[in-house]
Motif scaffolding. Structure first.
Motif, PDB file in Angstrom:
ATOM      1  N   ILE A 272     -41.450  -4.594 -29.957  1.00 47.55           N
ATOM      2  CA  ILE A 272     -41.137  -5.914 -29.406  1.00 47.55           C
ATOM      3  C   ILE A 272     -42.440  -6.628 -29.081  1.00 47.55           C
ATOM      4  CG2 ILE A 272     -40.178  -7.065 -27.359  1.00 47.55           C
ATOM      5  CD1 ILE A 272     -37.942  -6.014 -28.990  1.00 47.55           C
TER       6      ILE A 272
ATOM      7  N   ALA B 115     -38.141  -8.976 -31.773  1.00 45.83           N
ATOM      8  CA  ALA B 115     -38.247  -7.646 -32.373  1.00 45.83           C
ATOM      9  C   ALA B 115     -39.022  -7.771 -33.683  1.00 45.83           C
ATOM     10  CB  ALA B 115     -36.857  -7.065 -32.629  1.00 45.83           C
TER      11      ALA B 115
ATOM     12  N   VAL C 108     -32.653  -3.920 -23.788  1.00 45.92           N
ATOM     13  CA  VAL C 108     -33.021  -4.947 -24.753  1.00 45.92           C
ATOM     14  C   VAL C 108     -31.740  -5.411 -25.447  1.00 45.92           C
ATOM     15  CG1 VAL C 108     -33.536  -3.328 -26.648  1.00 45.92           C
ATOM     16  CG2 VAL C 108     -34.585  -5.603 -26.638  1.00 45.92           C
TER      17      VAL C 108
ATOM     18  N   ILE D 245     -30.823  -7.471 -28.832  1.00 43.66           N
ATOM     19  CA  ILE D 245     -31.409  -7.928 -30.089  1.00 43.66           C
ATOM     20  C   ILE D 245     -30.363  -8.714 -30.856  1.00 43.66           C
ATOM     21  CG2 ILE D 245     -32.433  -7.188 -32.287  1.00 43.66           C
ATOM     22  CD1 ILE D 245     -33.420  -4.661 -30.815  1.00 43.66           C
TER      23      ILE D 245
END
Length: 113
Positions: free
Chosen positions: A57, A47, A71, A73
């Motif tokens: 990203i 990220a 996603v 993270i």
């Protein structure tokens, strides 16, 4: 004659964002369905920025990623449903399905990994 205006820039000529992006460098994982075949694919990513409404990203093979994905993270203990709203050779601009709390985004942005 007034300043040029369109739905992205409004009359100011600058892009209007609903949320402030915070610059980060956080490990991420993209989870998405294979194109044309059943099954889930996974791709390591990073990220580059994050806000309550989305993130940018970078990954090795963005062309393999479909329009809808999850996603994960670093620092956020959840899979976040996303839609791709922009893409380039190495980057994806993602919009989150649900906005993240500001406190969480601030906390993650402070990590910057």
């Amino acid at each position: 004659m007034g300043a040029h205006s369109d739905f992205l820039t409004g009359t100011s000529g600058r892009e209007k964002r609903e949320h402030v992006r915070r610059e980060v460098r956080l490990e991420a994982i993209l989870l998405y369905l294979r194109k044309g075949i059943r099954g889930c694919m996974q791709q390591n990513a990073q990220a580059l920025n994050i806000s309550e409404g989305g993130c940018m990203i970078t990954c090795a093979m963005p062309d393999l990623v479909g329009e809808h994905l999850y996603v994960v993270i670093a620092g956020i203990k959840a899979k976040i449903a996303c839609a791709v709203v922009g893409r380039s050779d190495k980057r994806l601009n993602l919009r989150f399905g649900s906005k993240l709390p500001t406190e969480l985004v601030d906390q993650v942005a402070r990590r910057r990994a």
